[in-house]
Design an enzyme around this catalytic site. Structure first.
Site, PDB file in Angstrom:
ATOM      1  N   PRO A   2       2.020   0.295  -1.867  1.00  0.00           N
ATOM      2  CA  PRO A   2       2.807   0.655  -0.692  1.00  0.00           C
ATOM      3  C   PRO A   2       1.943   1.057   0.500  1.00  0.00           C
ATOM      4  O   PRO A   2       1.239   2.061   0.448  1.00  0.00           O
ATOM      5  CB  PRO A   2       3.643   1.842  -1.167  1.00  0.00           C
ATOM      6  CG  PRO A   2       3.601   1.791  -2.646  1.00  0.00           C
ATOM      7  CD  PRO A   2       2.288   1.177  -2.995  1.00  0.00           C
ATOM      8  N   GLU A   3       1.963   0.252   1.511  1.00  0.00           N
ATOM      9  CA  GLU A   3       1.375   0.631   2.791  1.00  0.00           C
ATOM     10  C   GLU A   3       2.545   1.036   3.682  1.00  0.00           C
ATOM     11  O   GLU A   3       3.667   1.165   3.202  1.00  0.00           O
ATOM     12  CB  GLU A   3       0.568  -0.543   3.371  1.00  0.00           C
ATOM     13  CG  GLU A   3      -0.499  -1.024   2.386  1.00  0.00           C
ATOM     14  CD  GLU A   3      -1.329  -2.195   2.881  1.00  0.00           C
ATOM     15  OE1 GLU A   3      -1.547  -2.295   4.100  1.00  0.00           O
ATOM     16  OE2 GLU A   3      -1.761  -3.007   2.047  1.00  0.00           O
ATOM     17  N   LYS A  58       1.654   6.559   5.200  1.00  0.00           N
ATOM     18  CA  LYS A  58       2.098   6.036   3.905  1.00  0.00           C
ATOM     19  C   LYS A  58       2.823   7.091   3.082  1.00  0.00           C
ATOM     20  O   LYS A  58       3.148   6.842   1.917  1.00  0.00           O
ATOM     21  CB  LYS A  58       0.897   5.516   3.104  1.00  0.00           C
ATOM     22  CG  LYS A  58       0.056   4.463   3.800  1.00  0.00           C
ATOM     23  CD  LYS A  58      -1.110   4.060   2.895  1.00  0.00           C
ATOM     24  CE  LYS A  58      -2.166   3.279   3.648  1.00  0.00           C
ATOM     25  NZ  LYS A  58      -3.352   3.000   2.800  1.00  0.00           N
ATOM     26  N   ARG A 259     -13.634  -3.002  -1.540  1.00  0.00           N
ATOM     27  CA  ARG A 259     -12.281  -3.566  -1.533  1.00  0.00           C
ATOM     28  C   ARG A 259     -12.327  -5.087  -1.442  1.00  0.00           C
ATOM     29  O   ARG A 259     -13.095  -5.631  -0.641  1.00  0.00           O
ATOM     30  CB  ARG A 259     -11.484  -3.034  -0.338  1.00  0.00           C
ATOM     31  CG  ARG A 259     -11.389  -1.538  -0.262  1.00  0.00           C
ATOM     32  CD  ARG A 259     -10.358  -0.996  -1.228  1.00  0.00           C
ATOM     33  NE  ARG A 259     -10.254   0.444  -1.138  1.00  0.00           N
ATOM     34  CZ  ARG A 259     -10.699   1.283  -2.085  1.00  0.00           C
ATOM     35  NH1 ARG A 259     -11.263   0.814  -3.167  1.00  0.00           N
ATOM     36  NH2 ARG A 259     -10.578   2.573  -1.934  1.00  0.00           N
TER      37      ARG A 259
END
Length: 270
Positions: A2-3, A58, A259
């Site tokens: 979830p962003e 967020k 990332r």
DNA sequence: CCCGTGCCCTGGCGGC
DNA sequence: TGCCGCCAGGGCACGG
């Protein structure tokens, strides 16, 4: 994962289902989700009415009069409305509503966290006080000044919620692609115009994702079975081996700041 | 203060 | 087919 758009979608979905309802019980099955202790959450919620559901970056904010519950979903946290408190081994917290059903927090990786803060005042204390502005409200000149003092890659800086709040791995890749800036470009070398472009494109990418109900790539689906459609319009993220929509060059996957990172090496300049 | 690294955690996947 | 080892990933603690 979830962003900002996923949390906003959860907020919109949850609001009509919980607003005005009284919390009659709280059960915590995996205590680390509540780092201040399950009793702090129980004492804050039990007997109070959910008056609003907000979002800051967020973080989801359940407002209960003079208290708020801050929920950070991290990677795979989600909410369900359930008739049972603990039907899955990944159900970690159950917030009973009106003694009827339960707002159940489910999180495969157990990374999510819930914190209680006072209302008003929750914006003035950690963790929310430490967040940078969301792109839609950011002053590009101030962000440029912040970035100018950093030696790290622009992608790493944009993932830092103290710089700007709301972007995660997916939307940073999309923002930098739209801005035609390489994720490894040093933050300090960006011009004011570059930063203006980044803030503008980040705002647009997040807005579009919100309008489509967010993404639900990988294992993540948001609350209550709502599936986002933004993954259908991603340009680079998860597109390794596919042609760049702009120039046709093959999108590559690399690693930036630990990332997974997708980039068009022709369109995005270092 | 700034930045890089490791940790948390588990499902899924590659390798054999 | 089954098992083992490894890895992703947001945020924070820690150390240089």
């Amino acid at each position: 994962m979830p962003e900002l758009p996923e949390v906003e979608t959860i907020r919109r979905t949850l609001l009509p289902m919980v607003k005005g309802r009284v919390v009659t019980d709280v059960s915590v099955f995996y205590p680390p989700i509540t780092p201040d202790g399950p009793d702090v959450v129980k004492d804050a919620l039990a007997g109070r009415t959910i008056t609003d559901v907000r979002r800051v970056g967020k973080h989801l904010v359940l407002v209960l009069g003079d208290r708020v519950l801050l929920v950070h979903f991290r990677m795979e946290g989600r909410f369900f409305i359930r008739k049972t408190t603990h039907e899955s081994k990944h159900d970690h917290v159950a917030i009973t509503l009106d003694g009827i059903d339960h707002l159940v927090y489910n999180d495969t990786r157990k990374f999510g966290r819930m914190l209680v803060r006072d209302n008003p005042g929750y914006m003035d204390v950690a963790p929310l006080s430490l967040l940078g502005p969301e792109p839609a409200f950011a002053d590009p000149k101030r962000i440029w000044k912040t970035l100018r003092s950093k030696t790290i890659a622009i992608k790493t800086a944009l993932l830092d919620q103290h710089v700007m709040a709301g972007l995660g791995n997916i939307y940073v890749d999309e923002t930098l692609f739209a801005s035609r800036i390489h994720p490894l470009k040093s933050s300090k070398t960006l011009t004011r115009k570059d930063v203006g472009t980044i803030v503008k494109e980040a705002t647009r990418v997040l807005d579009e994702a919100c309008a489509l109900g967010g993404s639900s790539i990988r294992t993540y689906t948001d609350a209550l079975g709502v599936h986002g459609r933004f993954q259908n319009v991603l340009n680079v993220h998860t597109k390794a081996g596919e042609p760049c929509p702009t120039c046709g060059q093959t999108i590559i996957k690399t690693v930036v700041g630990g990332r997974g990172t997708y980039v068009c090496e022709r369109c995005q300049k270092k």
